[in-house]
Design an enzyme around this catalytic site. Structure first.
Site, PDB file in Angstrom:
ATOM      1  N   THR A 199      22.730 -51.310  51.934  1.00  0.00           N
ATOM      2  CA  THR A 199      23.444 -50.595  50.863  1.00  0.00           C
ATOM      3  C   THR A 199      23.213 -49.086  50.887  1.00  0.00           C
ATOM      4  O   THR A 199      24.047 -48.338  50.391  1.00  0.00           O
ATOM      5  CB  THR A 199      22.985 -51.113  49.483  1.00  0.00           C
ATOM      6  OG1 THR A 199      21.572 -50.914  49.378  1.00  0.00           O
ATOM      7  CG2 THR A 199      23.317 -52.569  49.294  1.00  0.00           C
ATOM      8  N   ASP A 200      22.059 -48.664  51.467  1.00  0.00           N
ATOM      9  CA  ASP A 200      21.713 -47.241  51.350  1.00  0.00           C
ATOM     10  C   ASP A 200      22.791 -46.326  51.917  1.00  0.00           C
ATOM     11  O   ASP A 200      23.056 -45.258  51.370  1.00  0.00           O
ATOM     12  CB  ASP A 200      20.368 -46.960  52.041  1.00  0.00           C
ATOM     13  CG  ASP A 200      19.202 -47.559  51.258  1.00  0.00           C
ATOM     14  OD1 ASP A 200      19.408 -47.929  50.090  1.00  0.00           O
ATOM     15  OD2 ASP A 200      18.102 -47.664  51.824  1.00  0.00           O
TER      16      ASP A 200
ATOM     17  N   THR B  96      19.230 -55.164  53.484  1.00  0.00           N
ATOM     18  CA  THR B  96      18.324 -55.985  52.676  1.00  0.00           C
ATOM     19  C   THR B  96      18.751 -57.445  52.611  1.00  0.00           C
ATOM     20  O   THR B  96      17.913 -58.353  52.549  1.00  0.00           O
ATOM     21  CB  THR B  96      18.252 -55.393  51.243  1.00  0.00           C
ATOM     22  OG1 THR B  96      17.662 -54.105  51.336  1.00  0.00           O
ATOM     23  CG2 THR B  96      17.415 -56.250  50.320  1.00  0.00           C
TER      24      THR B  96
ATOM     25  N   ASP C 260      17.923 -51.299  59.215  1.00  0.00           N
ATOM     26  CA  ASP C 260      17.938 -50.804  57.839  1.00  0.00           C
ATOM     27  C   ASP C 260      19.035 -49.742  57.891  1.00  0.00           C
ATOM     28  O   ASP C 260      19.059 -48.910  58.811  1.00  0.00           O
ATOM     29  CB  ASP C 260      16.580 -50.162  57.495  1.00  0.00           C
ATOM     30  CG  ASP C 260      16.530 -49.695  56.051  1.00  0.00           C
ATOM     31  OD1 ASP C 260      17.407 -48.890  55.661  1.00  0.00           O
ATOM     32  OD2 ASP C 260      15.629 -50.116  55.308  1.00  0.00           O
ATOM     33  N   SER C 261      19.930 -49.716  56.922  1.00  0.00           N
ATOM     34  CA  SER C 261      21.097 -48.851  57.082  1.00  0.00           C
ATOM     35  C   SER C 261      20.732 -47.369  57.082  1.00  0.00           C
ATOM     36  O   SER C 261      21.551 -46.532  57.423  1.00  0.00           O
ATOM     37  CB  SER C 261      22.144 -49.142  56.011  1.00  0.00           C
ATOM     38  OG  SER C 261      21.767 -48.611  54.775  1.00  0.00           O
ATOM     39  N   SER C 262      19.482 -47.058  56.735  1.00  0.00           N
ATOM     40  CA  SER C 262      19.042 -45.664  56.830  1.00  0.00           C
ATOM     41  C   SER C 262      19.084 -45.182  58.276  1.00  0.00           C
ATOM     42  O   SER C 262      19.090 -43.974  58.533  1.00  0.00           O
ATOM     43  CB  SER C 262      17.606 -45.526  56.316  1.00  0.00           C
ATOM     44  OG  SER C 262      17.473 -46.215  55.102  1.00  0.00           O
TER      45      SER C 262
HETATM   46  N1  ASN Z   1      17.235 -50.050  52.828  1.00  0.00           N
HETATM   47  C1  ASN Z   1      18.210 -51.083  52.699  1.00  0.00           C
HETATM   48  C2  ASN Z   1      19.355 -50.771  53.658  1.00  0.00           C
HETATM   49  O1  ASN Z   1      20.143 -49.916  53.366  1.00  0.00           O
HETATM   50  C3  ASN Z   1      18.697 -51.164  51.297  1.00  0.00           C
HETATM   51  C4  ASN Z   1      19.604 -52.320  50.997  1.00  0.00           C
HETATM   52  O2  ASN Z   1      20.303 -52.846  51.816  1.00  0.00           O
HETATM   53  N2  ASN Z   1      19.661 -52.726  49.743  1.00  0.00           N
HETATM   54  O3  ASN Z   1      19.406 -51.336  54.708  1.00  0.00           O
END
Ligand code: ASN
Length: 531
Positions: free
Chosen positions: A119-120, A19, A87-89
Site C-alpha cells: 500500500t505504501d 503486507t 515491500d512496495s517501498s
Molecule cells: N510496507 C508495506 C508495503 O507497502 C505496507 C503495506 O502493504 N500495507 O509493501
C-alpha cells in the site's frame, strides 16, 4: 462501462508483494511467498469441488459463485507470483514497467487483471500504470492490505475478494485501486492512513464503485473506451523526475542543488492554493531551471483543493515558469511527468501542453470559460444567456469539453422550460457527448419526467449503447421497488422486459422478492409494462 457477460471470467492476479502476503521474521514484516497456496486453502477464494469437476489446471483457482441464483457464473484466476517480492517501498518505475508488460503479454488471455501490491506506494503504482497503459479496454485493479491475509483480523481477504469480483464481473476500462469497499480511479487516489483499513481516499473524484450489500457503479464517472485501438504500453517512462516539497524558509541554494541535471521534471509541492515564497533568489532559481527546459509542475500539498491564481505568491511561481498541476495528486503529477517526458519527438511546448491536458482522468479539466473567455460560464448558463439575447448570433449547439450541449445541461437539471426553448431553437435532440450520452439519458437519470416527455415528443431515442446496461439497471430498480426510476426508463422507451446480466428481467426480479404481481407497488404505466 458494461456488466461482463458469459459464464466464465478469467483473471490474472499479479502478486508483487506488500503486507497482504507478508510474514513476520525476527519481529518485522517481510514479503512472503506462496500467496496462491494460502488462497487455495480459503473456501472464499477457491471452490475445490468445482475446480475438480471442471478439471481446472493446477495453477487456476476459482471463486465460489457470487450469487446462488447463477452457479455457473464463475471467476477463475491465476496468481502470478513475481520474483522477487517487494515491500512496495522498494518498487520503482522498472518494476511497474514489468507489470505493464506482463499485462500486455497476457492481455488476450484474460478478461481482467488484479495487481496485488504494497500500500505504501500503491497510489504511485496506479498512477504510473494508468499512463503506461493506453487504450485500455479491460479492468485493471490494484489492491493490497494493511494487515497480512494470514492474520485472524485482517483487511486482505475483503480487499482481494472485492477486487477479484469487480474485475471479474464488470468491465471498467481503467487502472483502479480497490480498498475498503471503494473502487477509486488509480491516479486520483492517495494513501492517507498508516493503520486504518480505510487507508486511501480520492479527494477530487468520488469512487467509481462502492461495494456494500449491493455493488454500486458510478457509471457516469467511468471513462469510456474511445475507439477500438489496441493496447499500447508506454515503457519509455522518464526516470529523472523528482518531487520537491516547499517549506517556509527553504533556501534558494537547496532548491538550486535539487533542480540540477539530470533532473528533467519536478513536481513541486506548494502551500495552499499553489503558493510559495516570493524571495527573488528562489524565484530566480526556478526561472533559470525552467528556462533550461526543466518541467516544474506546481501541486498543492493540501489534500483537497486545486492550484489557483488567487494569490500573488502563486502567480509569482507561475511567472517563474512553473506549470499548474490543478487538482492532481502529487503521485499522478509525477507519473504524468514521467510519461510526458518519455514520449519521443515532442517539443518543450508540446510537453507542457500535454501536462496541462486531462489524459487519463487524472485532473479536473478547467471550466470552459477559463479556456475560452468568449463563452459564458456554464453550458446551461451559456444557452440561457443566448436565449435571452445576450449573445445574439452565437451558436447554441456549442459543446463544452465533454461534448455536452446546453440541451444536455437543461435535461440533466430537469429544466423543462429551457428544454422547450432549446428544442424550439432547433438544437439536436439526439446530440451525444464524448461518452455517447444523450440529453434523454441524463433526464432519465435525474428522473425528470417533464424533460423526458418533451425530449421524446421531439424525437429523442436512447441509443443501443445507452440501452446496453439498462436491463441490469432496471433489475436493480425493481429489486428496490423503485417505481419512479422504472417509470423514467419506460417513459424514455426502454423495454422493461429486457433481461439483465443474469437473464432475469425487472419483472422476474420483482416477483422473486414479492409473492404476487398484485402486490406491485408500481402504478400506472410502469405496472402495465411489467405485468
Ligand atoms: N510496507 C508495506 C508495503 O507497502 C505496507 C503495506 O502493504 N500495507 O509493501
Amino acid at each position: 462501462m458494461a456488466r461482463a457477460t458469459g459464464p466464465e471470467r478469467r483473471l490474472l492476479a499479479i502478486y508483487t508483494g506488500g503486507t497482504i502476503g507478508m510474514r513476520s521474521e525476527r519481529g518485522v514484516l517481510v514479503p512472503g511467498r506462496g500467496l496462491a497456496a494460502v488462497l487455495r486453502t480459503l473456501p472464499m477464494f477457491h471452490d475445490e469441488g468445482h475446480a475438480r469437476a471442471c478439471g481446472l489446471p493446477e495453477d487456476t483457482l476459482v471463486l465460489p459463485p457470487a450469487s446462488p441464483a447463477c452457479p455457473d457464473q464463475r471467476v477463475m484466476y491465476t496468481v502470478l507470483e513475481c520474483q522477487p517480492l517487494f515491500d512496495s517501498s522498494d518498487m520503482t518505475i522498472t518494476e511497474w514497467v514489468q507489470i505493464a508488460q506482463t499485462i500486455e503479454r497476457h492481455y488476450g488471455q484474460y478478461h481482467g487483471f488484479v495487481v496485488i501490491h504494497g500500500t505504501d506506494t500503491m497510489a504511485f503504482a496506479a498512477s504510473v500504470l494508468s499512463f503506461m497503459l493506453e487504450n485500455l479496454q479491460k479492468t485493471v485493479i490494484l489492491t493490497g492490505a494493511q494487515v497480512p491475509i494470514h492474520a485472524l483480523w485482517n483487511d486482505g481477504r475483503e480487499n482481494l475478494l472485492g477486487a477479484l469480483l469487480l474485475a471479474g464481473q464488470y468491465v471498467i476500462p481503467e487502472v483502479c485501486l480497490f480498498f475498503q469497499n471503494q473502487l477509486f480511479r488509480g491516479n486520483r487516489a492517495t494513501k492517507v492512513d498508516t493503520r486504518r483499513f480505510a487507508a486511501f481516499c480520492s479527494p477530487h473524484l468520488p469512487p467509481l464503485a462502492t461495494v456494500g450489500a449491493d455493488v454500486t457503479i458510478n457509471r457516469e464517472l467511468v471513462r469510456r473506451v474511445r475507439g477500438q485501438g489496441r493496447l499500447v504500453v508506454h515503457s519509455s517512462m522518464e526516470r529523472d523526475v523528482g518531487l520537491l516539497r516547499l517549506y517556509p524558509g527553504i533556501p534558494a541554494s537547496l532548491v538550486r542543488v535539487f533542480l540540477q541535471p539530470p533532473l528533467k521534471g519536478v513536481v513541486m509541492e506548494t502551500f495552499g492554493s499553489g503558493n510559495g515564497p516570493t524571495k527573488p533568489d528562489l524565484l530566480q532559481e526556478l526561472r533559470a531551471a525552467a528556462e533550461r527546459g526543466l518541467l516544474i509542475v506546481n501541486c498543492t500539498h493540501c489534500l483537497q483543493g486545486a492550484v489557483t491564481s488567487d494569490y500573488g505568491a502563486g502567480t509569482a511561481l507561475a511567472g517563474a515558469g512553473t506549470i499548474s498541476g490543478s487538482d492532481m495528486t502529487s503521485e499522478a503529477a509525477l507519473a504524468k511527468l514521467s510519461y510526458v517526458l518519455g514520449l519521443p519527438g515532442l517539443s518543450l511546448d508540446g510537453r507542457k501542453e500535454l501536462l496541462a491536458r486531462d489524459l487519463r482522468g487524472e485532473v479536473t479539466p478547467p471550466a470552459v470559460d477559463e479556456l475560452r473567455p468568449s463563452l459564458r460560464s456554464s453550458t446551461l448558463g451559456r444557452g440561457v444567456a443566448q436565449l435571452l439575447g445576450l449573445s445574439q448570433g452565437s451558436d447554441l449547439s456549442l459543446e463544452d469539453f465533454g461534448g455536452q450541449t446546453p440541451l444536455h445541461s437543461a435535461a440533466r437539471g430537469g429544466q423543462a422550460g429551457v428544454v422547450t426553448m432549446l428544442l424550439q431553437r432547433g438544437l439536436d435532440v439526439n446530440a451525444r457527448d464524448k461518452d455517447g450520452l444523450s440529453p434523454l439519458l441524463l433526464a432519465v437519470r435525474g428522473r425528470h419526467q417533464g424533460a423526458i416527455g418533451l425530449l421524446r415528443a421531439a424525437g429523442a431515442r436512447l441509443s443501443p449503447r445507452e440501452l446496453e446496461d439498462s436491463g441490469t439497471e432496471l433489475c436493480r430498480l425493481a429489486s428496490r421497488a423503485d417505481c419512479e426510476g422504472l417509470r423514467a426508463w419506460w417513459q424514455a422507451g426502454a423495454d422493461l422486459k429486457q433481461p439483465g446480466y443474469d437473464g432475469r428481467s425487472a419483472l422476474h426480479v420483482y416477483l422473486g422478492l414479492h409473492s404476487s404481481s398484485r402486490d406491485l407497488p408500481l402504478s400506472g404505466s410502469a405496472a402495465w409494462c411489467l405485468t
